[in-house]
Design a protein around this motif. Structure first.
Motif, PDB file in Angstrom:
ATOM      1  N   SER A  27     -32.300 -90.878 -19.447  1.00 14.58           N
ATOM      2  CA  SER A  27     -31.572 -91.052 -18.195  1.00 14.58           C
ATOM      3  C   SER A  27     -32.288 -90.303 -17.098  1.00 14.58           C
ATOM      4  O   SER A  27     -33.058 -89.383 -17.343  1.00 14.58           O
ATOM      5  N   PRO A 100     -22.637 -95.665 -19.543  1.00 14.64           N
ATOM      6  CA  PRO A 100     -21.794 -94.909 -18.619  1.00 14.64           C
ATOM      7  C   PRO A 100     -20.620 -95.742 -18.120  1.00 14.64           C
ATOM      8  O   PRO A 100     -20.658 -96.975 -18.116  1.00 14.64           O
ATOM      9  N   LEU A 102     -19.822 -96.352 -15.202  1.00 18.81           N
ATOM     10  CA  LEU A 102     -20.208 -97.202 -14.080  1.00 18.81           C
ATOM     11  C   LEU A 102     -20.600 -98.595 -14.535  1.00 18.81           C
ATOM     12  O   LEU A 102     -20.333 -99.585 -13.844  1.00 18.81           O
ATOM     13  N   ARG A 197     -20.849 -91.917 -13.424  1.00 24.85           N
ATOM     14  CA  ARG A 197     -22.191 -91.779 -13.992  1.00 24.85           C
ATOM     15  C   ARG A 197     -22.266 -90.667 -15.039  1.00 24.85           C
ATOM     16  O   ARG A 197     -23.239 -90.595 -15.790  1.00 24.85           O
ATOM     17  N   TYR A 232     -19.921 -93.971  -6.321  1.00 24.39           N
ATOM     18  CA  TYR A 232     -20.693 -95.092  -6.849  1.00 24.39           C
ATOM     19  C   TYR A 232     -19.873 -96.356  -7.076  1.00 24.39           C
ATOM     20  O   TYR A 232     -20.448 -97.404  -7.350  1.00 24.39           O
TER      21      TYR A 232
END
Length: 338
Positions: A27, A100, A102, A197, A232
């Motif tokens: 990541s 994740p 997200l 995230r 996000y």
């Protein structure tokens, strides 16, 4: 790849004596830390681990090790530290997967995933330390320093805006007002980056919780606003406020909050104003990541992040000068968009 990567692989191979392994980036990170996924076979089964590279002196793995133990003691699903070489800045961790929040959040999953995340957050606040000492204090100095990032890195460096003396004074008054609102809240254990995230979708023990090394003792609504007014991903205001008030009910049941301390209106005011503080900080950090660290990918998240500030500022007279300043900077921000 580079000298630190070579040193990391030597540590895994020679010091930890891992069997033959594959290693690849796991990541990206908004700091100097890097993460690699390490795969190998042990006792006939495939195993994956995460290797952290946190180069001294820029990073200190001590807070990560300390907070990982705190979270584990609460029964939360955080990576366990399997091996550590603090002087080199290397850790070997359990692997919480590669999905994740997200990437998983949508209309079909959001209620379940946020329900799990809010339940874990309530455990953190109910069982975690609340007195200074176990973790650093989220005090006035830190709150004001964070908001100063908005002025220095977003307004001055990213947009090249010179504030008038009146605007400077107005911004200082707003920063003080937001710090006061944060400091009047009950103090709890704060993850400080509890968002989509840093939460991983896990089948057995959801969510997996990452990036907790900056945890502090601070305002009750900070992590809540990080999750529900995420930089996000955005959700309608009415839905967010319903989730926030549902979480307030959890806090009342766990006796983390009392009715006398905050009715629904006061709780939502705390939530709103805490969000403004966090989002001003985040806009500054995103601009700094671009200008100082050569990471422009976060610039695209600034409009959403400051959009929360504009929406909230329009409902609080104390924030009117901030709303006016953001209106004035809108044209400059559009010109600087990636």
């Amino acid at each position: 790849m580079d000298e630190r990567f070579d040193a990391l692989t030597r540590w895994l191979r020679e010091d930890l004596r891992l069997p033959a392994f594959d290693i690849a980036p796991a990541s990206s990170d908004a700091s100097f830390r890097r993460y690699f996924r390490v795969g190998y076979t042990a006792a006939g089964a495939a195993v994956t681990r995460i290797a952290m590279d946190a180069p001294p002196p820029q990073e200190d793995v001590g807070p990560f090790i300390h907070t990982a133990a705190l979270l584990g003691d609460m029964g939360l699903n955080a990576p366990r530290v399997l091996a550590a070489a603090p002087e080199q800045g290397f850790l070997l961790l359990t692997d919480l997967g590669n999905r994740p929040y997200l990437d998983a959040l949508d209309e079909d999953s959001v209620e379940r995933l946020y329900g799990d995340a809010l339940g874990a957050l309530c455990t953190l606040q109910a069982q975690g330390p609340r007195a200074d000492g176990a973790l650093p204090s989220y005090d006035r100095t830190l709150l004001l320093t964070e908001m100063g990032l908005f002025r220095e890195w977003y307004l001055q460096r990213h947009l090249d805006i010179a504030l008038s003396d009146a605007e400077e004074r107005g911004l200082e008054r707003i920063f003080a007002f937001l710090a006061d609102a944060a400091l009047e809240q009950p103090r709890v254990c704060v993850h400080r980056d509890y968002h989509s995230r840093n939460l991983m979708v896990c089948e057995g023990h959801n969510p997996g919780i990452l990036d907790f090394q900056d945890a502090v003792i601070g305002p009750l609504t900070y992590d809540l606003v990080s999750l529900l007014r995420d930089c996000y991903i955005a959700w309608p205001r009415a839905r967010v406020e319903a989730w926030a008030l549902g979480y307030r009910t959890l806090l009342l049941r766990r006796e983390v909050l009392s009715e006398e301390a905050a009715d629904e209106a006061r709780f939502l005011r705390w939530f709103d104003l805490m969000g403004v503080q966090r989002h001003l900080k985040a806009a500054g950090i995103f601009a700094r990541l671009n200008a100082r660290d050569g990471k422009p990918g976060y610039l695209k998240d600034i409009p959403r992040t400051l959009g929360y500030v504009v929406e909230v500022a329009g409902r609080y007279p104390e924030l009117a000068p901030l709303a006016a300043l953001l209106a004035r900077t809108d044209q400059e921000a559009s010109a600087c968009a990636p």
